[in-house]
Design an enzyme around this catalytic site. Structure first.
Site, PDB file in Angstrom:
ATOM      1  N   GLY A 108       9.901  10.666   5.742  1.00  0.00           N
ATOM      2  CA  GLY A 108      10.144  11.991   5.135  1.00  0.00           C
ATOM      3  C   GLY A 108       9.247  13.262   5.705  1.00  0.00           C
ATOM      4  O   GLY A 108       9.710  14.121   5.501  1.00  0.00           O
ATOM      5  N   GLY A 122      33.944  33.008  31.497  1.00  0.00           N
ATOM      6  CA  GLY A 122      33.619  33.015  30.239  1.00  0.00           C
ATOM      7  C   GLY A 122      32.155  33.248  29.926  1.00  0.00           C
ATOM      8  O   GLY A 122      31.711  34.099  29.007  1.00  0.00           O
TER       9      GLY A 122
HETATM   10  C1  HXC Z   1      -0.031   5.209   1.475  1.00  0.00           C
HETATM   11  C2  HXC Z   1      -0.867   5.107   3.669  1.00  0.00           C
HETATM   12  C3  HXC Z   1       0.747   5.290   4.042  1.00  0.00           C
HETATM   13  C4  HXC Z   1       1.888   5.657   3.152  1.00  0.00           C
HETATM   14  C5  HXC Z   1      -0.514   5.330   5.844  1.00  0.00           C
HETATM   15  N1  HXC Z   1      -1.593   4.909   4.674  1.00  0.00           N
HETATM   16  N2  HXC Z   1       0.458   5.420   5.587  1.00  0.00           N
HETATM   17  N3  HXC Z   1      -0.935   4.951   2.277  1.00  0.00           N
HETATM   18  N4  HXC Z   1       1.286   5.517   1.952  1.00  0.00           N
HETATM   19  N5  HXC Z   1       2.989   6.018   3.598  1.00  0.00           N
HETATM   20  C6  HXC Z   1      -3.048   4.637   4.526  1.00  0.00           C
HETATM   21  C7  HXC Z   1      -3.118   3.052   5.190  1.00  0.00           C
HETATM   22  O1  HXC Z   1      -3.045   2.383   4.107  1.00  0.00           O
HETATM   23  C8  HXC Z   1      -4.674   3.428   5.556  1.00  0.00           C
HETATM   24  O2  HXC Z   1      -5.485   3.188   4.665  1.00  0.00           O
HETATM   25  C9  HXC Z   1      -4.706   4.846   6.002  1.00  0.00           C
HETATM   26  O3  HXC Z   1      -3.437   5.438   5.598  1.00  0.00           O
HETATM   27  C10 HXC Z   1      -4.732   4.576   7.622  1.00  0.00           C
HETATM   28  O4  HXC Z   1      -3.403   4.215   7.983  1.00  0.00           O
HETATM   29  P1  HXC Z   1      -3.429   2.920   9.305  1.00  0.00           P
HETATM   30  O5  HXC Z   1      -2.197   2.030   9.058  1.00  0.00           O
HETATM   31  O6  HXC Z   1      -4.893   2.208   9.208  1.00  0.00           O
HETATM   32  O7  HXC Z   1      -3.362   4.112  10.468  1.00  0.00           O
HETATM   33  P2  HXC Z   1      -2.781   3.687  11.940  1.00  0.00           P
HETATM   34  O8  HXC Z   1      -2.935   2.222  12.476  1.00  0.00           O
HETATM   35  O9  HXC Z   1      -3.019   4.806  12.720  1.00  0.00           O
HETATM   36  O10 HXC Z   1      -1.245   3.841  11.519  1.00  0.00           O
HETATM   37  C11 HXC Z   1      -0.771   5.066  10.844  1.00  0.00           C
HETATM   38  C12 HXC Z   1       0.841   5.045  10.716  1.00  0.00           C
HETATM   39  C13 HXC Z   1       0.836   3.400   9.773  1.00  0.00           C
HETATM   40  C14 HXC Z   1       1.637   4.624  11.835  1.00  0.00           C
HETATM   41  C15 HXC Z   1       1.172   6.244   9.957  1.00  0.00           C
HETATM   42  O11 HXC Z   1      -0.062   3.897   8.670  1.00  0.00           O
HETATM   43  C16 HXC Z   1       2.193   3.406   8.894  1.00  0.00           C
HETATM   44  O12 HXC Z   1       3.055   3.100   9.727  1.00  0.00           O
HETATM   45  N6  HXC Z   1       2.183   4.006   7.620  1.00  0.00           N
HETATM   46  C17 HXC Z   1       3.559   3.759   7.158  1.00  0.00           C
HETATM   47  C18 HXC Z   1       4.516   4.697   7.533  1.00  0.00           C
HETATM   48  C19 HXC Z   1       5.817   4.865   6.590  1.00  0.00           C
HETATM   49  O13 HXC Z   1       6.352   3.626   6.602  1.00  0.00           O
HETATM   50  N7  HXC Z   1       5.834   5.683   5.537  1.00  0.00           N
HETATM   51  C20 HXC Z   1       6.928   5.570   4.675  1.00  0.00           C
HETATM   52  C21 HXC Z   1       8.125   6.345   5.358  1.00  0.00           C
HETATM   53  S1  HXC Z   1       9.410   6.173   4.482  1.00  0.00           S
HETATM   54  P3  HXC Z   1      -6.962   2.789   4.488  1.00  0.00           P
HETATM   55  O14 HXC Z   1      -7.544   2.981   3.307  1.00  0.00           O
HETATM   56  O15 HXC Z   1      -6.993   1.429   5.413  1.00  0.00           O
HETATM   57  O16 HXC Z   1      -7.606   3.874   5.510  1.00  0.00           O
HETATM   58  C22 HXC Z   1       9.525   7.743   3.999  1.00  0.00           C
HETATM   59  C23 HXC Z   1      10.919   8.016   3.043  1.00  0.00           C
HETATM   60  C24 HXC Z   1      10.821   9.326   2.569  1.00  0.00           C
HETATM   61  O17 HXC Z   1       8.830   8.674   4.353  1.00  0.00           O
HETATM   62  C25 HXC Z   1      12.117   9.915   2.936  1.00  0.00           C
HETATM   63  C26 HXC Z   1      12.351  11.510   2.065  1.00  0.00           C
HETATM   64  C27 HXC Z   1      13.582  12.007   2.584  1.00  0.00           C
END
Ligand code: HXC
Length: 511
Positions: free
Chosen positions: A171, A405
């Site tokens: 998002g 053009g």
């Molecule tokens: C809640 C989240 C989160 C999320 C990360 N965290 N993404 N919490 N919701 N979407 C939290 C983790 O649990 C972790 O908490 C901390 O943030 C850091 O994340 P890490 O994974 O440890 O960091 P890193 O290894 O650097 O990876 C970063 C990342 C990964 C690549 C962004 O976290 C990730 O893939 N997150 C999910 C991405 C995702 O799928 N998002 C949803 C997309 S769908 P702690 O407590 O351990 O520190 C979407 C749809 C919306 O967005 C559409 C609207 C149009």
């Protein structure tokens, strides 16, 4: 009383720590600054006023109860000044739930968007986040939708700038995509709709985050990003520099800064910029730098469609947008990428009342199946549409070729050019001599002497600015060394330009 004041300070200190020292250290270890450090760098010293520092999420599912609340909820929001001018900002705090967007996090951003609109001042978003707060489900999706809608309503009213300084996925990508500019930090930032894991599952492709959506991809291939910088510090300083060029809003007019560069300054070296051989390239950026105040030029999309150059400079202290064909790359030809790059820039300038200075040296549109299959007609039309629609002052200088053009498209008199100059070296024609002679004197092709004579005849008649000048399509043939003075005078004359377009709901730009 003192107690209460102290308690406020303690609460503030706690909020400023975001996700805690360990996560701050991890952020630094990755070469990234924290959200608050970034805001401090973006804003003038001590000018930042934070809002909603104590806002917490309201989720209760998946363990998101009292213990899992962090004040601020993953985004730092507020306003301050950059070189004395008001700017609103929101900065995702990766140390708090990975900067992910919850309902309340989204409400904080919406508040800042609404305030920026009320105050008619630019808004900058700093992204470093993991997308939708997974624990909040549709509340998060709804929050995104509210932010998107506000991006669109603000489009063309206040400048909106997005800076990607870490992950930006799901998002989070669509709000930047609807803003005016996206900048990235090399190596530490990436942007994609779906990440490498999903890509592998769906398409079997194995890619790294950098290969999928790093700065190198988005500044050179997808053109999603308008530029990339080496690190957070350089990036934020450059955003401050960009803000100095931008009007506060669509009605404010361009900012005026003191200029110490005489508008009468003649540059004799420009008289020899064009090589004797018309097929030899030269660097059009030299002309831009020699015309702009103090040689200060903020180039946009420098690594994409290098056959056209776009960016901001100033003349007599006032911002102008420069658009220039670049003979150093593909002879400055217009292709699909160059057309859409320049079209978007022209539309930004027009939306915000920034005059456009166009330098033309274009041999035409790029022929070939790749271009035609890729939609050259529609992409070329975007640039034609953008210039034709522009009501800001348009000053055009043809330095050498203006063929076919592409002559019409590049801010010609016919589509709205206000002042159209040509250098004596200009060649304004339907096409170059060789192609023209081979078509109109096809019968003579077997006779080299005749062809040479015909070519000379064509060159003498058409490959000059005078046929166009005789018709008034060119207002004046000017000396190259006088370009800065002539352009500056034209812009001064056009300062109060007003054009009324017919009323309509909106146009139908060939997207
Ligand atoms: C809640 C989240 C989160 C999320 C990360 N965290 N993404 N919490 N919701 N979407 C939290 C983790 O649990 C972790 O908490 C901390 O943030 C850091 O994340 P890490 O994974 O440890 O960091 P890193 O290894 O650097 O990876 C970063 C990342 C990964 C690549 C962004 O976290 C990730 O893939 N997150 C999910 C991405 C995702 O799928 N998002 C949803 C997309 S769908 P702690 O407590 O351990 O520190 C979407 C749809 C919306 O967005 C559409 C609207 C149009």
């Amino acid at each position: 009383m003192k107690d209460i004041l102290e308690k406020l300070e303690v609460r503030r200190e706690n909020a400023r720590l975001g996700g805690g020292q360990a996560r701050i250290d991890a952020q630094h270890k990755r070469g990234k600054l924290t959200a608050r450090e970034r805001v401090e760098l973006l804003m003038d010293k001590d000018s930042f006023e934070e809002f909603d520092m104590f806002v917490e999420h309201r989720a209760t599912d998946f363990g998101m109860n009292e213990g899992a609340k962090i004040p601020g909820d993953g985004v730092v929001t507020g306003w301050g000044t950059a070189n004395g001018r008001t700017v609103f900002v929101f900065a995702k705090d990766f140390t708090v739930f990975g900067g992910s967007l919850s309902e309340t996090h989204a409400l904080k951003i919406q508040k800042i968007q609404d305030m920026a609109m009320k105050a008619r001042a630019p808004i900058v978003g700093l992204f470093d986040a993991g997308g939708a707060r997974i624990q909040e489900g549709v509340a998060s999706l709804g929050g995104y939708g509210e932010v998107f809608k506000r991006n669109v309503i603000a489009s063309g009213v206040i400048p909106q700038i997005s800076v990607i300084m870490g992950p930006c996925a799901g998002g989070d990508v669509y709000s930047p995509a609807m803003t005016d500019f996206i900048f990235m930090v090399k190596e530490t930032s990436y942007m994609f709709v779906t990440g490498p894991d999903v890509v592998k599952t769906v398409t079997n492709e194995i890619v790294t985050a950098e290969e999928l959506g790093g700065a190198s991809v988005h500044t050179t291939r997808s053109a999603i990003s308008d530029g990339a910088f080496e690190n957070d510090v350089e990036c934020l300083l450059q955003i401050r520099r960009l803000l100095d060029f931008l009007p506060a809003n669509c009605a404010a007019g361009v900012p005026e800064w003191p200029s110490f560069d005489d508008i009468e300054r003649a540059d004799e070296s420009l008289d020899t910029l064009i090589p004797d051989n018309p097929n030899k390239p030269y660097d059009i950026k030299e002309l831009i730098l020699k015309v702009a105040d103090e040689g200060d030029f903020f180039e946009l999309s420098a690594a994409f469609a290098k056959n056209i150059v776009t960016g901001f400079g100033r003349i007599a202290g006032r911002t102008v947008g420069f658009v220039a064909n670049q003979p150093m790359v593909l002879a400055g030809v217009l292709d699909s990428d160059a057309s859409r790059k320049a079209a978007r820039f022209v539309r930004f300038c027009d939306a915000f009342g920034i005059p456009i200075v166009t330098f033309v040296d274009v041999p035409g549109f790029l022929p070939g199946t790749a271009q035609e299959y890729g939609g050259l007609i529609k992409h070329g039309a975007k640039l034609l549409f953008a210039y034709s629609q522009a009501t800001v002052p348009l000053v055009t200088v043809i330095t050498r070729k203006a063929f076919g053009g592409a002559y019409d498209v590049m801010a010609s008199k016919h589509i709205g050019g206000d002042v159209n100059y040509a250098w004596p070296t200009a060649q304004i024609a339907v096409m170059g001599a060789k192609g023209a002679v081979e078509i109109i004197f096809r019968a003579d092709i077997g006779d080299p002497a005749k062809i040479a004579a015909r070519t000379k005849e064509y060159e003498d008649r058409f490959l000059s600015p005078f046929v166009a000048a005789e018709r008034g399509y060119i207002d004046e043939v000017i000396m190259p060394h006088a370009t800065r003075r002539r352009v500056a005078r034209a812009l001064a004359m056009l300062k109060g330009k007003q054009v009324e377009l017919p009323g309509r709901k909106h146009d139908n730009l060939p997207l």
